[in-house]
Design an enzyme around this catalytic site. Structure first.
Site, PDB file in Angstrom:
ATOM      1  N   ASP A   1      -4.550 -12.493   3.177  1.00 23.62           N
ATOM      2  CA  ASP A   1      -5.757 -12.256   3.674  1.00 23.62           C
ATOM      3  C   ASP A   1      -6.850 -12.386   2.613  1.00 23.62           C
ATOM      4  OD1 ASP A   1      -4.724 -10.297   2.383  1.00 23.62           O
ATOM      5  OD2 ASP A   1      -4.956  -8.525   3.272  1.00 23.62           O
TER       6      ASP A   1
ATOM      7  N   ASP B   1      -2.609 -10.040  -2.451  1.00 16.42           N
ATOM      8  CA  ASP B   1      -3.108  -9.771  -1.431  1.00 16.42           C
ATOM      9  C   ASP B   1      -4.726  -9.482  -1.555  1.00 16.42           C
ATOM     10  OD1 ASP B   1      -2.048  -8.398   1.509  1.00 16.42           O
ATOM     11  OD2 ASP B   1      -3.932  -7.506   0.911  1.00 16.42           O
TER      12      ASP B   1
ATOM     13  N   HIS C   1      -6.369  -7.179  -0.760  1.00 15.83           N
ATOM     14  CA  HIS C   1      -6.525  -5.462  -0.971  1.00 15.83           C
ATOM     15  C   HIS C   1      -5.846  -5.227  -2.147  1.00 15.83           C
ATOM     16  CE1 HIS C   1      -7.265  -6.256   3.535  1.00 15.83           C
ATOM     17  NE2 HIS C   1      -8.129  -5.560   3.170  1.00 15.83           N
TER      18      HIS C   1
ATOM     19  N   HIS D   1       0.947  -0.997   0.114  1.00 15.82           N
ATOM     20  CA  HIS D   1       0.064   0.048  -0.053  1.00 15.82           C
ATOM     21  C   HIS D   1       0.828   1.112  -0.052  1.00 15.82           C
ATOM     22  CE1 HIS D   1      -3.577  -2.156   0.483  1.00 15.82           C
ATOM     23  NE2 HIS D   1      -3.481  -2.535   1.640  1.00 15.82           N
TER      24      HIS D   1
HETATM   25 ZN   LIG Z   1      -4.331  -6.820   2.747  1.00 10.64          ZN
END
Ligand SMILES: [Zn+2]
Length: 341
Positions: A285, A196, A198, A162
């Site tokens: 995740d 991931d 996200h 991120h």
């Molecule tokens: Zn994540």
């Protein structure tokens, strides 16, 4: 398989995080995550756990803006000098710029708001050191595959995907996978696949206009999930990087079959790009039951993801990203890695 791990991650241990709705929660991206993975890896006869080499700041500054790195380096010490009428637990701003406000203020909290895009990357005493240790794990793994190893695993904490050129957020400060990929790009052609849960908005930011690195991300649809403002299917790169970024947003409750179908599309793109190296941003995740996820990907699904990636036959660096179901993390990672070992 060489596994690079540094204990310096323990220096970064924020006491809480703020969830949507203002709820104070224990910090989900916690040191126990690494302990779980490390103890699972120690039970595998194929895992050789090594201390990373120190690569210094040059590979970091080749990816991140110098003023941003300087902010990360000095922020906590500056924060200790700021007088407040309340107890200071972590450097975390409460003011963020809306669209169109571009000044970088002199005040520490102003700069914190300028460089942070959310409330989940507080800066603590040891955050910068931990972030550098994490980068060194990724770079050591990159060096291993550049030197002829078929694969390596960088057990990075804090995670990185991120973090953009000049921003932190989403538990991430320095983009480990992007720094490693950029370092590898001086040796040969590189592709990054982010699995991931996200969207890898930081990696997207860093390579978006680059014509030499393919970046692919499979993740929860940002229309419904963090990071909300980035990771859509129509974001496909710009300038020299046009067509070299692809997002694969998937709906809530995505199961193994849906996930593996999207993975198949990324494998087709990877094969036609024919990179010399593959960097995988491995967030666990995506696993069913993750406290921050909605997917229904099973351990068997994770096994198949690992097997299909290993079957590409590319020198591959796997970089740890998210994954917050601590009890399941160790086995999920050994399952992902087993076909590479
Ligand atoms: Zn994540």
């Amino acid at each position: 398989m060489q596994v690079y791990y540094s204990n310096t991650h323990r220096l970064h241990n924020p006491p809480f995080e703020l969830f949507d709705g203002g709820q104070h929660m224990p910090y989900l991206e916690n040191p126990e995550r690494m302990e779980r993975i490390l103890s699972a890896l120690k039970q595998q006869d194929w895992a050789e756990i090594l201390e990373p080499e120190n690569f210094g700041l040059d590979p970091v500054l080749a990816v991140h803006d110098a003023d941003y790195v300087d902010f990360l380096r000095t922020a906590y010490e500056e924060w200790t000098q700021v007088k407040t009428t309340y107890e200071k637990k972590a450097l975390l701003p409460a003011t963020f710029p809306p669209r169109g406000w571009s000044h970088r203020p002199k005040s520490l909290l102003g700069r914190a708001g300028y460089y942070m895009f959310d409330l989940s990357a507080p800066i603590m005493d040891g955050t910068y050191q931990a972030a550098l240790g994490s980068v060194n794990c990724a770079l050591s793994g990159a060096k291993a595959i550049a030197g002829g190893k078929s694969s390596a695993f960088a057990l990075c904490r804090p995670p990185g995907h991120h973090a953009g050129k000049s921003f932190c957020g989403g538990y991430c400060y320095l983009n480990n996978a992007a720094i490693a990929a950029n370092w590898l790009s001086a040796v040969g052609k590189v592709a990054i696949l982010d699995i991931d849960y996200h969207a890898g908005n930081g990696t997207q930011d860093i390579f978006y206009e680059r014509g030499d690195v393919l970046t692919l991300s499979i993740h929860a649809d940002p229309d419904a999930e963090y990071p909300a403002f980035c990771g859509y299917a129509d974001e496909t790169g710009a300038g020299q990087g046009s067509g070299l970024h692809r997002n694969f947003p998937l709906p809530a409750e995505t199961d193994d079959a849906q996930y593996l179908s999207a993975l198949g599309e990324t494998l087709t793109l990877l094969r036609s790009f024919s990179p010399a190296f593959l960097v995988v941003s491995a967030g666990m995740d995506l696993y069913s039951g993750d406290p921050l996820g909605t997917f229904k990907v099973t351990r068997e699904g994770i096994r198949q993801i690992g097997a299909r990636l290993a079957a590409l036959g590319l020198p591959t660096l796997i970089v740890m990203e998210g994954g917050y179901n601590n009890a399941a993390l160790g086995e999920n990672i050994t399952t992902l890695l087993e076909k590479f070992s």
